[in-house]
Scaffold this motif. Structure first.
Motif, PDB file in Angstrom:
ATOM      1  N   ALA A 113       5.576  14.540 -11.861  1.00 37.79           N
ATOM      2  CA  ALA A 113       6.211  14.171 -10.586  1.00 37.79           C
ATOM      3  C   ALA A 113       6.169  12.663 -10.384  1.00 37.79           C
ATOM      4  CB  ALA A 113       5.521  14.899  -9.434  1.00 37.79           C
ATOM      5  N   ALA A 114       5.026  12.053 -10.696  1.00 38.59           N
ATOM      6  CA  ALA A 114       4.907  10.590 -10.560  1.00 38.59           C
ATOM      7  C   ALA A 114       5.911   9.896 -11.473  1.00 38.59           C
ATOM      8  CB  ALA A 114       3.479  10.155 -10.881  1.00 38.59           C
ATOM      9  N   GLY A 115       6.013  10.380 -12.723  1.00 36.69           N
ATOM     10  CA  GLY A 115       6.935   9.763 -13.676  1.00 36.69           C
ATOM     11  C   GLY A 115       8.377   9.876 -13.227  1.00 36.69           C
ATOM     12  N   GLU A 116       8.769  11.069 -12.786  1.00 34.72           N
ATOM     13  CA  GLU A 116      10.164  11.266 -12.363  1.00 34.72           C
ATOM     14  C   GLU A 116      10.476  10.472 -11.091  1.00 34.72           C
ATOM     15  OE1 GLU A 116      12.717  12.696 -13.869  1.00 34.72           O
ATOM     16  OE2 GLU A 116      11.605  13.497 -15.573  1.00 34.72           O
ATOM     17  N   HIS A 117       9.478  10.321 -10.221  1.00 39.41           N
ATOM     18  CA  HIS A 117       9.715   9.529  -9.011  1.00 39.41           C
ATOM     19  C   HIS A 117       9.824   8.039  -9.330  1.00 39.41           C
ATOM     20  CE1 HIS A 117       8.489   7.454  -5.195  1.00 39.41           C
ATOM     21  NE2 HIS A 117       9.449   8.242  -4.757  1.00 39.41           N
TER      22      HIS A 117
END
Ligand SMILES: [Zn+2]
Length: 302
Positions: A113-117
């Protein structure tokens, strides 16, 4: 000033490490198959990988994404798919390798989630749900532009959101969880119960593309469960976007229309109708880049 993060992604099939710049550029990247012989040989393989990738570089910190469950207060992990690691003190071991460098741990779904955000399909969305649909269903949540981890580090774990009261048994011991309908193995199990002869989610997707009605039914069912999870999360968190990643999302041509149909069926209120749906943009690198984000942009991701 050290500005490189050492990012680590620990999974049951493979372990990856990379040096990542603050803008997300990957300097060095290496992946190995995860050995499963015993506790220490698995650790030594990871240790060698980390030494090799880090070299002599000064590090801003080490970001660790690991398959769960994890005990965040103890800094230990017990990955379901790495049975030789139970309460393994991963943070302490990695800290010993890099004295004086902070090591931060988060679950693999949360790192994705952090990476995609930060760099992927969730960029610019301050209220975002990312789902990783694979052998299990994981995920992570961004609210007000900040990653939400929760006190145990498991916030956003949509796989075990209950979407069918009294529904089918889930691997977690409960019933009716999203994962019990939407994970690759859950879809295959259901299809086989309906008489479909195949074995894998990849075969199931191929059958669906060929018009097999049971295979299409399995995707419809998975999409419905995921949509119920998205709408329920959105009702609490006022999401603007949901991102679907993981191996099953490679069948986005089948899965996304099924989720859209479910969103339409369940999301009746205005703010629930406006959630945009997207497939993940970073592929297998989302977790690694998210682990780097814990170190490089802690104000948003730690
Ligand atoms: Zn469950």
């Amino acid at each position: 000033v050290a500005d490189l993060a050492l990012a680590v992604d620990v999974g049951g099939t493979k372990m990856a490490a990379a040096l990542v710049h603050p803008d997300g550029t990957v300097a060095t990247h290496h992946t190995i198959a995860t050995p499963h012989d015993d506790t220490e040989s698995t650790w030594h393989a990871l240790e060698d990988l980390l030494r090799q990738v880090a070299g002599n570089q000064a590090l801003a910190g080490v970001g660790i994404g690991s398959a769960g469950p994890a005990d965040h207060s103890a800094g230990s992990v017990s990955p379901v798919n790495i049975p030789v690691w139970r309460d393994f003190p991963l943070v302490a071991r990695i800290s010993e390798l890099f004295p004086g460098t902070r090591a931060s741990l988060a679950g693999d779904g949360i790192c994705a989630a952090a990476g995609e955000h930060w760099l992927g399909a969730g960029r610019g969305h301050d209220d975002l749900l990312v789902m990783v649909v694979s052998t299990g269903v994981g995920g992570g949540l961004v609210q007000n532009g900040r990653l939400v981890q929760g006190p145990t580090g498991n916030a956003g774990h949509i796989g075990h959101m209950v979407v069918d009261f009294g529904g089918v048994p889930c691997a977690c011991g409960g019933r009716g969880c999203v994962e019990a309908y939407a994970s690759g193995p859950s879809m295959v199990r259901w299809a086989r119960e309906q008489g479909w002869p195949g074995r894998t989610a990849v075969e199931l997707a191929a059958a669906g593309r060929g018009g097999d009605s049971v295979a299409l039914g399995a995707f419809a069912r998975a999409g419905h469960a995921l949509a119920a999870g998205i709408v329920s999360t959105a009702a609490i968190c006022d999401l603007s976007r949901a991102v679907i990643g993981g191996g099953v999302s490679e069948a986005a041509d089948l899965l996304l229309p099924a989720i859209q149909a479910g969103l339409k069926a369940h999301g009746r209120l205005g703010f629930l109708r406006e959630i945009s749906l997207a497939t993940a943009a970073l592929g297998g690198r989302a977790g690694l880049l998210g682990a780097a984000a814990l170190v490089l942009h802690p104000e948003r991701y730690l």
